[in-house]
Design a protein around this motif. Structure first.
Motif, PDB file in Angstrom:
ATOM      1  N   ASN A   1       0.807  -1.226   0.000  1.00  0.00           N
ATOM      2  CA  ASN A   1       0.000   0.000   0.000  1.00  0.00           C
ATOM      3  C   ASN A   1       0.839   1.275   0.000  1.00  0.00           C
ATOM      4  O   ASN A   1       0.295   2.368  -0.102  1.00  0.00           O
ATOM      5  N   GLY A   2       2.148   1.129   0.179  1.00  0.00           N
ATOM      6  CA  GLY A   2       3.003   2.313   0.223  1.00  0.00           C
ATOM      7  C   GLY A   2       2.921   3.055   1.537  1.00  0.00           C
ATOM      8  O   GLY A   2       3.252   4.231   1.625  1.00  0.00           O
ATOM      9  N   THR A   3       2.499   2.363   2.597  1.00  0.00           N
ATOM     10  CA  THR A   3       2.339   3.017   3.897  1.00  0.00           C
ATOM     11  C   THR A   3       3.314   2.511   4.954  1.00  0.00           C
ATOM     12  O   THR A   3       3.240   2.932   6.105  1.00  0.00           O
ATOM     13  N   TYR A   4       4.219   1.602   4.577  1.00  0.00           N
ATOM     14  CA  TYR A   4       5.182   1.067   5.543  1.00  0.00           C
ATOM     15  C   TYR A   4       6.155   2.168   5.944  1.00  0.00           C
ATOM     16  O   TYR A   4       6.704   2.874   5.099  1.00  0.00           O
ATOM     17  N   VAL A   5       6.366   2.342   7.229  1.00  0.00           N
ATOM     18  CA  VAL A   5       7.286   3.354   7.750  1.00  0.00           C
ATOM     19  C   VAL A   5       8.300   2.659   8.650  1.00  0.00           C
ATOM     20  O   VAL A   5       7.923   1.907   9.545  1.00  0.00           O
ATOM     21  N   THR A   6       9.583   2.915   8.406  1.00  0.00           N
ATOM     22  CA  THR A   6      10.613   2.343   9.269  1.00  0.00           C
ATOM     23  C   THR A   6      10.685   3.161  10.550  1.00  0.00           C
ATOM     24  O   THR A   6      10.199   4.292  10.600  1.00  0.00           O
ATOM     25  N   PRO A   7      11.347   2.618  11.565  1.00  0.00           N
ATOM     26  CA  PRO A   7      11.631   3.445  12.734  1.00  0.00           C
ATOM     27  C   PRO A   7      12.551   4.595  12.296  1.00  0.00           C
ATOM     28  O   PRO A   7      13.138   4.536  11.211  1.00  0.00           O
ATOM     29  N   VAL A   8      12.695   5.584  13.114  1.00  0.00           N
ATOM     30  CA  VAL A   8      13.602   6.692  12.802  1.00  0.00           C
ATOM     31  C   VAL A   8      15.013   6.132  12.680  1.00  0.00           C
ATOM     32  O   VAL A   8      15.478   5.406  13.557  1.00  0.00           O
ATOM     33  N   LEU A   9      15.683   6.466  11.579  1.00  0.00           N
ATOM     34  CA  LEU A   9      17.034   5.971  11.329  1.00  0.00           C
ATOM     35  C   LEU A   9      18.018   7.129  11.362  1.00  0.00           C
ATOM     36  O   LEU A   9      17.777   8.176  10.765  1.00  0.00           O
ATOM     37  N   ALA A  10      19.123   6.928  12.045  1.00  0.00           N
ATOM     38  CA  ALA A  10      20.175   7.941  12.091  1.00  0.00           C
ATOM     39  C   ALA A  10      20.868   7.997  10.725  1.00  0.00           C
ATOM     40  O   ALA A  10      20.817   7.038   9.965  1.00  0.00           O
TER      41      ALA A  10
END
Length: 64
Positions: free
Chosen positions: A7-16
């Motif tokens: 769906n194009g809605t996958y979000v990763t955790p915040v990445l440095a």
């Protein structure tokens, strides 16, 4: 994560900066796929904090 990726809605955790996140792609080949057939797909990722930062990963799967 299949549905959110599709769906194009996958979000990763915040990445440095310089960090990475591994995403595993599993392709299931249908019984009717002829030998030698192939698919090409691409996964596009975009930064939510900097929309100009985009990464694209392409993969190709070929049935033997």
């Amino acid at each position: 994560i299949s549905v959110p990726v599709r769906n194009g809605t996958y979000v990763t955790p915040v990445l440095a900066p310089g960090a990475f996140r591994t995403i595993k792609v599993v392709v299931t080949v249908g019984a009717g796929a002829p030998a030698g057939s192939r698919i090409e797909r691409a996964i596009t990722t975009r930064s939510t904090s900097d929309p100009l930062r985009v990464d694209v990963v392409k993969f190709v799967v070929r049935r033997r």
